[in-house]
Design a protein around this motif. Structure first.
Motif, PDB file in Angstrom:
ATOM      1  N   LEU A  90       1.038  -0.682  -0.118  1.00 30.49           N
ATOM      2  CA  LEU A  90      -0.204   0.101  -0.419  1.00 30.49           C
ATOM      3  C   LEU A  90       0.637   1.280  -0.069  1.00 30.49           C
ATOM      4  O   LEU A  90       0.477   2.265  -0.686  1.00 30.49           O
ATOM      5  CB  LEU A  90      -0.931   0.217   0.703  1.00 30.49           C
ATOM      6  N   LYS A  91       2.013   1.544   0.806  1.00 30.53           N
ATOM      7  CA  LYS A  91       2.729   2.685   0.722  1.00 30.53           C
ATOM      8  C   LYS A  91       3.442   2.597  -0.268  1.00 30.53           C
ATOM      9  O   LYS A  91       3.443   4.661  -0.713  1.00 30.53           O
ATOM     10  CB  LYS A  91       4.226   1.838   2.331  1.00 30.53           C
ATOM     11  N   GLU A  92       3.181   1.720  -1.349  1.00 31.88           N
ATOM     12  CA  GLU A  92       4.546   2.152  -2.277  1.00 31.88           C
ATOM     13  C   GLU A  92       3.580   2.567  -3.718  1.00 31.88           C
ATOM     14  O   GLU A  92       3.817   3.147  -4.240  1.00 31.88           O
ATOM     15  CB  GLU A  92       5.568   0.725  -2.749  1.00 31.88           C
ATOM     16  N   LEU A  93       1.957   1.848  -3.137  1.00 29.77           N
ATOM     17  CA  LEU A  93       1.304   2.124  -4.180  1.00 29.77           C
ATOM     18  C   LEU A  93       0.884   3.389  -4.333  1.00 29.77           C
ATOM     19  O   LEU A  93       0.832   4.287  -4.999  1.00 29.77           O
ATOM     20  CB  LEU A  93      -0.116   1.124  -3.946  1.00 29.77           C
ATOM     21  N   SER A 101      -9.044   1.227  -4.956  1.00 31.31           N
ATOM     22  CA  SER A 101      -9.402   1.202  -3.701  1.00 31.31           C
ATOM     23  C   SER A 101      -8.963  -0.413  -2.761  1.00 31.31           C
ATOM     24  O   SER A 101      -8.332  -0.845  -3.990  1.00 31.31           O
ATOM     25  CB  SER A 101     -10.917   1.151  -3.415  1.00 31.31           C
ATOM     26  N   TYR A 102      -8.384  -0.050  -0.977  1.00 27.22           N
ATOM     27  CA  TYR A 102      -8.110  -1.451  -0.284  1.00 27.22           C
ATOM     28  C   TYR A 102      -9.456  -2.442   0.231  1.00 27.22           C
ATOM     29  O   TYR A 102     -10.401  -1.411   0.861  1.00 27.22           O
ATOM     30  CB  TYR A 102      -7.028  -0.628   0.411  1.00 27.22           C
ATOM     31  N   ILE A 103      -9.801  -3.065  -0.176  1.00 23.80           N
ATOM     32  CA  ILE A 103     -11.101  -3.664   0.114  1.00 23.80           C
ATOM     33  C   ILE A 103     -10.307  -5.516   0.963  1.00 23.80           C
ATOM     34  O   ILE A 103     -10.046  -6.491   0.269  1.00 23.80           O
ATOM     35  CB  ILE A 103     -12.262  -4.267  -0.376  1.00 23.80           C
ATOM     36  N   ASN A 114      -9.423  -3.773  13.534  1.00 27.16           N
ATOM     37  CA  ASN A 114      -7.678  -3.304  13.752  1.00 27.16           C
ATOM     38  C   ASN A 114      -7.103  -2.709  12.226  1.00 27.16           C
ATOM     39  O   ASN A 114      -6.545  -1.516  12.661  1.00 27.16           O
ATOM     40  CB  ASN A 114      -6.456  -4.277  14.372  1.00 27.16           C
ATOM     41  N   LEU A 115      -6.982  -3.641  11.370  1.00 29.56           N
ATOM     42  CA  LEU A 115      -6.517  -2.965   9.599  1.00 29.56           C
ATOM     43  C   LEU A 115      -7.053  -1.491   9.146  1.00 29.56           C
ATOM     44  O   LEU A 115      -5.853  -0.842   8.805  1.00 29.56           O
ATOM     45  CB  LEU A 115      -6.759  -4.799   9.271  1.00 29.56           C
ATOM     46  N   GLU A 116      -8.375  -1.351   9.530  1.00 27.86           N
ATOM     47  CA  GLU A 116      -8.781  -0.403   9.178  1.00 27.86           C
ATOM     48  C   GLU A 116      -8.437   1.255   9.741  1.00 27.86           C
ATOM     49  O   GLU A 116      -7.700   1.883   9.187  1.00 27.86           O
ATOM     50  CB  GLU A 116     -10.387  -0.313   9.453  1.00 27.86           C
ATOM     51  N   ALA A 117      -8.203   1.045  11.393  1.00 32.80           N
ATOM     52  CA  ALA A 117      -7.680   1.850  12.304  1.00 32.80           C
ATOM     53  C   ALA A 117      -5.993   1.733  12.099  1.00 32.80           C
ATOM     54  O   ALA A 117      -5.610   3.323  11.394  1.00 32.80           O
ATOM     55  CB  ALA A 117      -7.567   1.274  13.177  1.00 32.80           C
ATOM     56  N   LEU A 118      -5.608   0.669  11.608  1.00 32.65           N
ATOM     57  CA  LEU A 118      -3.869   0.822  10.833  1.00 32.65           C
ATOM     58  C   LEU A 118      -3.646   1.617   9.929  1.00 32.65           C
ATOM     59  O   LEU A 118      -2.718   2.178   9.018  1.00 32.65           O
ATOM     60  CB  LEU A 118      -3.276  -0.436  10.361  1.00 32.65           C
ATOM     61  N   VAL A 119      -4.713   1.845   8.775  1.00 34.15           N
ATOM     62  CA  VAL A 119      -4.735   1.584   7.723  1.00 34.15           C
ATOM     63  C   VAL A 119      -4.778   3.636   7.017  1.00 34.15           C
ATOM     64  O   VAL A 119      -3.742   4.450   7.166  1.00 34.15           O
ATOM     65  CB  VAL A 119      -5.533   1.722   6.293  1.00 34.15           C
ATOM     66  N   GLN A 125      -4.250   8.797   2.806  1.00 34.99           N
ATOM     67  CA  GLN A 125      -4.611   9.037   1.250  1.00 34.99           C
ATOM     68  C   GLN A 125      -5.121   7.409   1.244  1.00 34.99           C
ATOM     69  O   GLN A 125      -6.944   7.582   0.068  1.00 34.99           O
ATOM     70  CB  GLN A 125      -3.824   9.861   0.606  1.00 34.99           C
ATOM     71  N   VAL A 126      -5.575   6.705   1.224  1.00 36.10           N
ATOM     72  CA  VAL A 126      -5.504   4.803   0.604  1.00 36.10           C
ATOM     73  C   VAL A 126      -6.662   5.045   0.969  1.00 36.10           C
ATOM     74  O   VAL A 126      -7.970   4.909   2.009  1.00 36.10           O
ATOM     75  CB  VAL A 126      -5.091   3.565   0.891  1.00 36.10           C
ATOM     76  N   LYS A 127      -8.146   4.470   0.282  1.00 35.59           N
ATOM     77  CA  LYS A 127      -9.110   3.937   0.360  1.00 35.59           C
ATOM     78  C   LYS A 127      -9.457   3.479   0.683  1.00 35.59           C
ATOM     79  O   LYS A 127      -9.232   2.147  -0.180  1.00 35.59           O
ATOM     80  CB  LYS A 127     -10.044   5.216  -1.437  1.00 35.59           C
ATOM     81  N   THR A 128     -10.370   2.783   1.758  1.00 38.01           N
ATOM     82  CA  THR A 128     -10.677   1.277   2.511  1.00 38.01           C
ATOM     83  C   THR A 128     -11.575   1.168   2.482  1.00 38.01           C
ATOM     84  O   THR A 128     -12.605   1.828   3.153  1.00 38.01           O
ATOM     85  CB  THR A 128      -9.334   1.219   3.506  1.00 38.01           C
ATOM     86  N   SER A 129     -12.232  -0.054   2.222  1.00 36.57           N
ATOM     87  CA  SER A 129     -13.168  -0.595   3.527  1.00 36.57           C
ATOM     88  C   SER A 129     -13.606  -2.156   3.352  1.00 36.57           C
ATOM     89  O   SER A 129     -13.569  -2.896   2.390  1.00 36.57           O
ATOM     90  CB  SER A 129     -14.793  -0.113   2.603  1.00 36.57           C
ATOM     91  N   GLY A 130     -13.411  -2.424   4.784  1.00 37.89           N
ATOM     92  CA  GLY A 130     -12.657  -4.208   5.072  1.00 37.89           C
ATOM     93  C   GLY A 130     -14.554  -5.094   4.867  1.00 37.89           C
ATOM     94  O   GLY A 130     -15.733  -4.045   5.061  1.00 37.89           O
TER      95      GLY A 130
END
Ligand code: AVJ
Length: 315
Positions: A90-93, A101-103, A114-119, A125-130
């Motif tokens: 994700l960092k490199e992207l 987006s990251y799912i 935990n992961l949503e909090a970490l990201v 800036q990374v769009k995340t929806s777990g």
């Protein structure tokens, strides 16, 4: 919901009604199991995580180059765990300002939270929806969504938790939910010296033993059963002929375990099938891709060649 109506109860009772008895390893991961799995990943005998981290750290740019093009894509991760591995990607992207987006999808609530909090802390800036649930259920939901290009991450050797027949079926099903040109990065643990493999699943600190016994304790906590875990012993065997490493709990004496509406009887020395961790050869990986509608684009090894991250393209 009443305990008896939960999927967990149903799966456990079905598994314990079979002969030989079996428990689905996906249920290892309650909050305590997640913590124990963290300890496994950090313990010296469990090499998989370190191998994969080395790959993701030293070959990040090449890996990213193998999955990106100019268009928007969805990065769907099956079983992200603590996310430390995926964060590297994700960092490199986001450094490259990729449009994605990251799912993350996981069976464990706490993993997704935990992961949503970490990201959002480290890469806001990374769009995340777990998504929380079983891979297959979630894959079906994904099939019906927006038509964006997809890159699926299945890291950590998670696919090893299926028998070869099951992983084959899994890849076929995955292919059905993807379109031509979509990609998968699969982490596979490779066959190697059998002693090294067995040790990884029977570590000298006894963490894997506690990880297995925790499922019985979880059943006591959540389903109200009355397992006395001192009656069960962890046993693990790696078979170099089949490449499967299997974990069992052996019952040490005849006993009855009570559940809300049923009793499960165990015989002395009876075993419960707990988990399979399949190891692969490169030609098995190649064949599995070919037979399920993919080609292998790239194969990234760690320096010991114990593990690969294999990039597949749907054809
Ligand atoms: C999370 C499925 C990759 O099989 O190596 C580790 C789980 N079980 N130690 C594996 C596990 C016991 C792990 N995977």
């Amino acid at each position: 919901m009443a305990v008896k109506d939960t999927q967990f109860y149903y799966d456990i009772i079905s598994g314990l009604s079979e002969f030989p008895k079996q428990l689905p390893s996906k249920y290892f991961y309650d909050a305590i199991g997640d913590k124990l799995f963290q300890d496994i990943m950090n313990c010296k005998d469990y090499y998989l995580t370190r191998c994969e981290m080395e790959i993701l750290e030293l070959q990040t740019e090449d890996i990213i180059a193998s999955i990106t093009s100019d268009d928007y894509f969805e990065l769907v991760e099956l079983g992200p765990g603590d996310g430390i591995k995926s964060i590297k990607l994700l960092k490199e992207l986001s450094r490259q300002k990729a449009d994605f987006s990251y799912i993350p999808i996981d069976i464990s609530h706490s993993v997704i939270d935990n992961l949503e909090a970490l990201v959002s802390d480290t890469l806001p800036q990374v769009k995340t929806s777990g998504m929380n649930g079983d891979y297959f259920d979630m894959l079906n939901q994904l099939r019906n969504s927006n038509g964006a290009r997809r890159v699926v991450l299945c890291l950590g050797g998670n696919i090893g938790n299926m028998t070869l027949t099951e992983s084959h079926a899994f890849c076929e099903k995955l292919r059905q939910s993807l379109s031509q040109g979509d990609k998968i990065i699969f982490g596979f643990d490779l066959v190697k010296n059998p002693a090294i493999i067995r040790k990884a699943y029977d570590d000298s600190e006894g963490i894997t033993r506690r990880f297995n016994l925790n499922l019985l304790e979880r059943m006591n906590r959540e389903l109200g059963s009355d397992f006395d875990v001192t009656n069960f012993e962890h046993y693990c065997n790696y078979d170099p002929e089949t490449g499967s490493c299997k974990s069992y709990l052996i019952c040490l004496e005849d006993l009855d375990v009570h559940f809300q509406d049923t009793v499960v009887s165990f015989r002395e020395n009876e075993y419960i099938n707990m988990e399979i961790s399949q190891k692969f050869t490169l030609s098995q990986i190649e064949k599995m891709a070919q037979h399920t509608g993919f080609t292998v684009d790239r194969t990234f090894f760690d320096s010991k060649k114990w593990y690969v991250d294999s990039v597949w393209e749907a054809i």
